[in-house]
Design a protein around this motif. Structure first.
Motif, mmCIF file in Angstrom:
data_model
loop_
_atom_site.group_PDB
_atom_site.id
_atom_site.type_symbol
_atom_site.label_atom_id
_atom_site.label_comp_id
_atom_site.label_asym_id
_atom_site.label_seq_id
_atom_site.Cartn_x
_atom_site.Cartn_y
_atom_site.Cartn_z
ATOM 1 N N TRP A 192 -5.512 10.739 8.851
ATOM 2 C CA TRP A 192 -4.173 10.164 8.680
ATOM 3 C C TRP A 192 -3.696 9.484 9.950
ATOM 4 C CZ3 TRP A 192 -2.820 9.247 4.024
ATOM 5 C CH2 TRP A 192 -3.216 10.090 2.989
ATOM 6 N N GLU A 193 -4.099 10.011 11.109
ATOM 7 C CA GLU A 193 -3.730 9.369 12.368
ATOM 8 C C GLU A 193 -4.336 7.969 12.449
ATOM 9 O OE1 GLU A 193 -3.919 10.374 17.188
ATOM 10 O OE2 GLU A 193 -5.147 11.502 15.756
ATOM 11 N N LEU A 194 -5.606 7.853 12.114
ATOM 12 C CA LEU A 194 -6.280 6.551 12.142
ATOM 13 C C LEU A 194 -5.735 5.633 11.055
ATOM 14 C CD1 LEU A 194 -8.440 4.867 13.498
ATOM 15 C CD2 LEU A 194 -10.159 5.951 12.029
ATOM 16 N N ALA A 195 -5.414 6.195 9.892
ATOM 17 C CA ALA A 195 -4.851 5.391 8.802
ATOM 18 C C ALA A 195 -3.493 4.817 9.183
ATOM 19 C CB ALA A 195 -4.733 6.237 7.539
ATOM 20 N N ASN A 196 -2.655 5.627 9.849
ATOM 21 C CA ASN A 196 -1.341 5.141 10.279
ATOM 22 C C ASN A 196 -1.473 4.003 11.269
ATOM 23 O OD1 ASN A 196 1.150 6.500 9.222
ATOM 24 N ND2 ASN A 196 -0.010 8.338 9.746
ATOM 25 N N LYS A 197 -2.376 4.138 12.244
ATOM 26 C CA LYS A 197 -2.585 3.064 13.222
ATOM 27 C C LYS A 197 -3.088 1.797 12.541
ATOM 28 C CE LYS A 197 -3.624 6.028 17.215
ATOM 29 N NZ LYS A 197 -4.669 6.417 18.192
ATOM 30 N N THR A 198 -3.999 1.973 11.594
ATOM 31 C CA THR A 198 -4.558 0.828 10.871
ATOM 32 C C THR A 198 -3.479 0.101 10.093
ATOM 33 O OG1 THR A 198 -6.725 1.896 10.692
ATOM 34 C CG2 THR A 198 -6.239 0.147 9.122
ATOM 35 N N TYR A 199 -2.646 0.872 9.391
ATOM 36 C CA TYR A 199 -1.612 0.239 8.567
ATOM 37 C C TYR A 199 -0.559 -0.460 9.429
ATOM 38 C CZ TYR A 199 1.853 -0.680 5.033
ATOM 39 O OH TYR A 199 2.737 -1.313 4.203
ATOM 40 N N LYS A 200 -0.185 0.144 10.548
ATOM 41 C CA LYS A 200 0.809 -0.483 11.422
ATOM 42 C C LYS A 200 0.291 -1.810 11.966
ATOM 43 C CE LYS A 200 3.281 3.677 12.944
ATOM 44 N NZ LYS A 200 3.553 4.599 14.087
ATOM 45 N N ALA A 201 -0.989 -1.857 12.331
ATOM 46 C CA ALA A 201 -1.569 -3.107 12.851
ATOM 47 C C ALA A 201 -1.560 -4.184 11.777
ATOM 48 C CB ALA A 201 -2.986 -2.849 13.354
ATOM 49 N N PHE A 202 -1.945 -3.810 10.547
ATOM 50 C CA PHE A 202 -1.952 -4.785 9.466
ATOM 51 C C PHE A 202 -0.532 -5.253 9.141
ATOM 52 C CE2 PHE A 202 -1.132 -5.226 4.870
ATOM 53 C CZ PHE A 202 -1.755 -6.443 4.663
ATOM 54 N N ALA A 203 0.405 -4.298 9.002
ATOM 55 C CA ALA A 203 1.780 -4.655 8.640
ATOM 56 C C ALA A 203 2.407 -5.555 9.702
ATOM 57 C CB ALA A 203 2.610 -3.389 8.451
ATOM 58 N N SER A 204 2.121 -5.280 10.977
ATOM 59 C CA SER A 204 2.656 -6.117 12.057
ATOM 60 C C SER A 204 2.120 -7.536 11.967
ATOM 61 C CB SER A 204 2.301 -5.496 13.406
ATOM 62 O OG SER A 204 2.710 -6.330 14.464
ATOM 63 N N SER A 205 0.816 -7.657 11.683
ATOM 64 C CA SER A 205 0.211 -8.984 11.548
ATOM 65 C C SER A 205 0.811 -9.747 10.379
ATOM 66 C CB SER A 205 -1.303 -8.851 11.364
ATOM 67 O OG SER A 205 -1.905 -8.312 12.512
ATOM 68 N N LYS A 206 1.015 -9.059 9.258
ATOM 69 C CA LYS A 206 1.570 -9.737 8.084
ATOM 70 C C LYS A 206 3.025 -10.130 8.317
ATOM 71 C CE LYS A 206 1.964 -9.524 3.081
ATOM 72 N NZ LYS A 206 1.813 -8.718 1.845
ATOM 73 N N ASN A 207 3.803 -9.242 8.953
ATOM 74 C CA ASN A 207 5.202 -9.565 9.246
ATOM 75 C C ASN A 207 5.317 -10.751 10.190
ATOM 76 O OD1 ASN A 207 6.166 -7.507 7.614
ATOM 77 N ND2 ASN A 207 6.278 -6.011 9.285
ATOM 78 N N SER A 208 4.274 -10.966 10.983
ATOM 79 C CA SER A 208 4.256 -12.116 11.901
ATOM 80 C C SER A 208 3.644 -13.358 11.257
ATOM 81 C CB SER A 208 3.451 -11.756 13.165
ATOM 82 O OG SER A 208 4.007 -10.643 13.822
ATOM 83 N N ASN A 209 3.394 -13.279 9.946
ATOM 84 C CA ASN A 209 2.857 -14.405 9.168
ATOM 85 C C ASN A 209 1.468 -14.831 9.613
ATOM 86 O OD1 ASN A 209 5.159 -14.853 7.442
ATOM 87 N ND2 ASN A 209 6.205 -15.709 9.230
#
Length: 468
Positions: free
Chosen positions: A337-354
């Motif tokens: 879950w620790e690795l999953a959270n880091k992975t999702y935050k990186a993806f969500a940040s990239s998508k929010n930045s278009n």
């Protein structure tokens, strides 16, 4: 003149698929196991109705040999080549695929793999520069069962299109006539581009894809240099000719619900959990020391239809997915879950930045360069990442319609043995059960190797409650 009025140049994303498909990446296959004898005339009629509703499935891919460019040309008549293989022909094909690693693989599975490697677009015919985008085949099996296969070029059929195609075909074959709604062709004031749907680049909202020249150059350099430093799953044979193979990951309802509940409780998506499980599994398969850090490339594919201008519905056929490339570093001691959270935050940040819009041209360019120059990748493997996943799984609750149509099972995926990831995961939740088709390039990776990887991923996911 009529052909010119009903044609348009392919967009940037479509061009990258046109470059990749001859090498073996980007052939979409939908394979259905049927328990009812298919009536060829009715099936042909159903396919024509779907083509009439979606002009891109009737279009042909035109190659200009002088400029090495591509165009989509709308055909004035709907036509799909429907091949039929009798029992003897099917058994001959299955026999050629027989080897010790395939003993436990079903005929549906083997035929799906066979079709992934039937590359109609591999060689351009200079006498006829136009190629069809859509093919269909029927294979007879023992025990009064059949396999129906649809094979399409990814530039005309991304995963959303494949899912809609499945639903429309099941509706037509069951008598519910789900394919009668005609797609509305989207046009914008950017010149006369005919009746083929516009490419994704023409529909990106104003300003979302903007990037300065300096920043674009820095990003291109970063992507290309970092790719040389990324770790890979161990290659088994990087010399022999490649083809795509598949392993399947399936869970029951309880296992699926446990995984989904864990994601919901933590506010992350299933794709991030899958990536985390894959990274932990690849480290386990590679037998790295617990204190050894490894950096892997992960591609997340996102459907852009709802955020385009104008927005598109799932009923709009074509290729409207975009990729976000992130790198993830694994190190000993991290929990799932620790690795999953880091992975999702990186993806969500990239998508929010278009970045799925602003980096689109960069990633398409690098994909084409990798196709042209395999030595730019590790061991000339053409591997651009360890794993690719979709942002959201397909939710399929249409089993009643499928059973009425005689569809007992199906597999849907795309080939990846040209340029692409070591493992591409096509995830579906069917009647509450997770069903993943995992595609990989063979013999770069072996079936035993990938089965071990997927089995480890499943164990990690099933035990997610204890991985805290």
């Amino acid at each position: 003149m009529a052909a010119e009025l009903n044609a348009r140049p392919v967009g940037g994303t479509e061009t990258s698929w046109c470059r990749a498909v001859p090498g073996g990446t980007g052939i979409t296959v939908l394979a259905f196991l049927l328990s009812k004898s298919p009536k060829m005339l009715n099936l042909q009629t159903a396919l024509h109705k779907i083509q009439n509703s979606h002009p891109i499935l009737s279009s042909r891919l035109h190659t200009n040999p002088k400029t090495n460019t591509f165009s989509l040309v709308t055909s004035p008549t709907s036509y799909v080549q429907l091949k039929s293989f009798n029992l003897s022909s099917t058994l001959n094909i299955l026999e050629t695929l027989a080897n010790p690693s395939n003993r436990s693989v079903s005929p549906l599975h083997l035929i799906c793999e066979h079709e992934l490697n039937e590359n109609t677009w591999q060689h351009h015919n200079t006498a006829d520069p136009d190629q069809d985008m859509f093919f269909a085949s029927i294979y007879a099996l023992p025990g009064t069962t059949w396999v129906l296969v649809l094979r399409l070029h990814v530039s005309a059929c991304d995963r959303t299109t494949a899912v809609s195609l499945l639903r429309e075909l099941a509706g037509l074959m069951s008598g519910r006539d789900e394919g009668k709604e005609r797609e509305v062709v989207v046009k914008k004031k950017i010149g006369n581009k005919g009746e083929v749907n516009l490419g994704i680049e023409d529909l990106i909202p104003s300003g979302k894809a903007n990037k300065g020249l300096w920043l674009r150059g820095m990003d291109m350099l970063s992507y290309s240099v970092n790719s040389l430093r990324l770790a890979n799953l161990k290659f088994k044979d990087n010399k022999s000719a490649r083809f795509s193979q598949v392993v399947r990951l399936q869970m029951n309802r309880d296992e699926t619900q446990r995984v989904l509940n864990g994601c919901k409780a933590r506010g992350i998506k299933l794709c991030a959990l899958f990536v985390a499980a894959g990274l932990i599994a690849v480290d386990k398969c590679s037998k790295h020391r617990l204190d050894y850090k490894m950096k892997y490339g992960v591609v997340t594919l996102t459907d852009c239809r709802s955020s385009l201008d104008p927005p598109l519905s799932d009923h709009h056929f074509g290729s409207y997915h975009s990729a976000i490339l992130n790198t993830r570093t694994t190190k000993g001691g991290e929990t799932l879950w620790e690795l999953a959270n880091k992975t999702y935050k990186a993806f969500a940040s990239s998508k929010n930045s278009n970045k799925h819009f602003s980096d689109m041209a960069d990633l398409n360019f690098l994909m084409c360069k990798a196709v042209e120059n395999p030595t730019l990748t590790s061991s000339s493997s053409l591997r651009t990442s360890f794993m690719s996943m979709f942002e959201d799984p397909v939710i399929d609750d249409s089993s009643d319609v499928q059973r009425e149509a005689g569809m007992e099972d199906y597999m849907g995926c795309a080939s990846v043995h040209g340029v692409g990831p070591s493992i591409a995961i096509f995830d579906t939740i069917r009647e509450g059960r997770l069903d993943c088709i995992c595609v990989y390039p063979a013999p770069l990776h072996s079936r035993e190797q990938m089965q071990e990887l997927v089995d480890n991923m499943k164990k990690i996911l099933v035990d997610c409650d204890s991985n805290v």
